[in-house]
Design an enzyme around this catalytic site. Sequence first.
Site, PDB file in Angstrom:
ATOM      1  N   SER A 179       0.828  -1.218   0.000  1.00 24.38           N
ATOM      2  CA  SER A 179       0.000   0.000   0.000  1.00 24.38           C
ATOM      3  C   SER A 179       0.858   1.262   0.000  1.00 24.38           C
ATOM      4  CB  SER A 179      -0.915   0.014   1.230  1.00 24.38           C
ATOM      5  OG  SER A 179      -1.569   1.263   1.302  1.00 24.38           O
ATOM      6  N   LYS A 180       0.465   2.207  -0.851  1.00 23.88           N
ATOM      7  CA  LYS A 180       1.178   3.483  -0.926  1.00 23.88           C
ATOM      8  C   LYS A 180       0.527   4.535  -0.035  1.00 23.88           C
ATOM      9  CE  LYS A 180       3.053   2.850  -5.516  1.00 23.88           C
ATOM     10  NZ  LYS A 180       2.890   2.990  -6.926  1.00 23.88           N
TER      11      LYS A 180
ATOM     12  N   THR B 294      -8.948  -1.280   2.670  1.00 28.45           N
ATOM     13  CA  THR B 294      -8.723  -1.749   1.304  1.00 28.45           C
ATOM     14  C   THR B 294      -9.033  -3.237   1.213  1.00 28.45           C
ATOM     15  OG1 THR B 294      -7.173  -1.667  -0.537  1.00 28.45           O
ATOM     16  CG2 THR B 294      -6.214  -2.099   1.615  1.00 28.45           C
TER      17      THR B 294
ATOM     18  N   LYS C 255     -13.605  -3.925   2.278  1.00 29.16           N
ATOM     19  CA  LYS C 255     -14.508  -2.779   2.064  1.00 29.16           C
ATOM     20  C   LYS C 255     -15.970  -3.141   2.348  1.00 29.16           C
ATOM     21  CE  LYS C 255     -11.530  -0.334  -1.185  1.00 29.16           C
ATOM     22  NZ  LYS C 255     -11.381   0.318  -2.485  1.00 29.16           N
TER      23      LYS C 255
ATOM     24  N   GLY D 146     -16.776  -3.887 -16.170  1.00 27.50           N
ATOM     25  CA  GLY D 146     -16.643  -4.509 -14.850  1.00 27.50           C
ATOM     26  C   GLY D 146     -17.871  -4.225 -14.019  1.00 27.50           C
ATOM     27  N   ALA D 147     -18.207  -5.172 -13.147  1.00 24.98           N
ATOM     28  CA  ALA D 147     -19.393  -5.012 -12.303  1.00 24.98           C
ATOM     29  C   ALA D 147     -19.065  -5.401 -10.862  1.00 24.98           C
ATOM     30  CB  ALA D 147     -20.538  -5.862 -12.845  1.00 24.98           C
TER      31      ALA D 147
ATOM     32  N   ASN E 234     -19.987  -6.337 -18.537  1.00 23.79           N
ATOM     33  CA  ASN E 234     -19.208  -7.245 -17.696  1.00 23.79           C
ATOM     34  C   ASN E 234     -19.064  -8.611 -18.340  1.00 23.79           C
ATOM     35  OD1 ASN E 234     -17.792  -7.594 -15.219  1.00 23.79           O
ATOM     36  ND2 ASN E 234     -19.429  -8.950 -14.516  1.00 23.79           N
TER      37      ASN E 234
ATOM     38  N   MET F  54      -8.523   1.951 -14.175  1.00 24.01           N
ATOM     39  CA  MET F  54      -8.349   2.161 -12.728  1.00 24.01           C
ATOM     40  C   MET F  54      -7.026   1.588 -12.228  1.00 24.01           C
ATOM     41  SD  MET F  54     -11.958   1.672 -10.877  1.00 24.01           S
ATOM     42  CE  MET F  54     -13.431   2.519 -11.400  1.00 24.01           C
TER      43      MET F  54
END
Length: 277
Positions: free
Chosen positions: A19-20, A68, A72, A135-136, A159, A226
Amino acid sequence: MSQSSPQHFIVIGNPIAHSKSPEIHQQFAKQAQLQICYNRQYCPDDAASFIAVVEAFFNGGGVGANVTVPFKQVAYQLCAERGQLSTHAQVAGAVNTLMLKESQIYGDNTDGQGLVNHLLSLDWPLKGAKVAILGAGGASRGVALPLIEAGIKQLTIANRTVEKAQALVQQLGTASPIIDAIQPTYCALEQLEGDFDIIINATSIGLSGDMLPLKDSLNCHYAYDMMYGRELPFLTHFSDKGAEVSPGYGMLIGQAALSFKLWTGASVDLNALNEAQ
Ligand code: NAP
């Protein structure tokens, strides 16, 4: 702003080492002249462990937590059952930002608005735009409402598993009258065709480096993935067709800046940040 001791933040995930977020938030804090401690928090992949981590963090005086993969949805459930949710988190069915509000756990989702802010900073026209989201999954679900609030007029969700796109369109319609009003459509990924203003890749195919099965007759002026930080065949494909393209690092920064503002009240000038891609 003067402070006696640093405020504490974490990002909870599994895995989490990559993770950044700590570096990004430290840059924000430097700009806002705040002292913060922001740590990566590994958590075993079960709901009970996640809730224990969250409770220990806030009971210990923690100010804010990012959430994350894969937590979520668990964070959403926790806030739905024992706390409060923002509208964006409710519609997304997922939470990426936690804090205490009136002594209750409060969950928001800044992913979608982070994307919209990045698109606007790129000067990609959203008002009246015809948009396709590929994407879904969770990411797709989280961006629909912010995109419509930003003024897009047509939305198609495509999707690989068409039933999931159909279910998502139906769920989004019932979750938000704003989404229902533009009557989003759905189709199978390989059936998507025609001309769009913007196509957003919200599938996780970028992890494999493979290309999506898209029709030659599918075109757009702007293509957004993304994913970031690697070769993305989706962007190469549309760049070769003449589209303007962007990877999703700006979305990551954008969602982080919105979390930071929720927690600290401080706005970040994203143009002044170093690109740490
Ligand atoms: P997710 O819930 O697991 O959904 C994955 C989606 O990708 C599903 O629609 C799935 O289709 C599709 N997919 C996976 N492999 C595929 C393949 N080989 N061909 C075609 N479609 C495929 O994941 P998510 O949380 O939505 O995340 C999606 C992506 O967005 C990830 O790459 C994630 O890293 C990225 N993301 C980026 C940011 C950012 O800040 N930049 C924020 C959030 C997410 P099926 O339904 O058919 O399985």
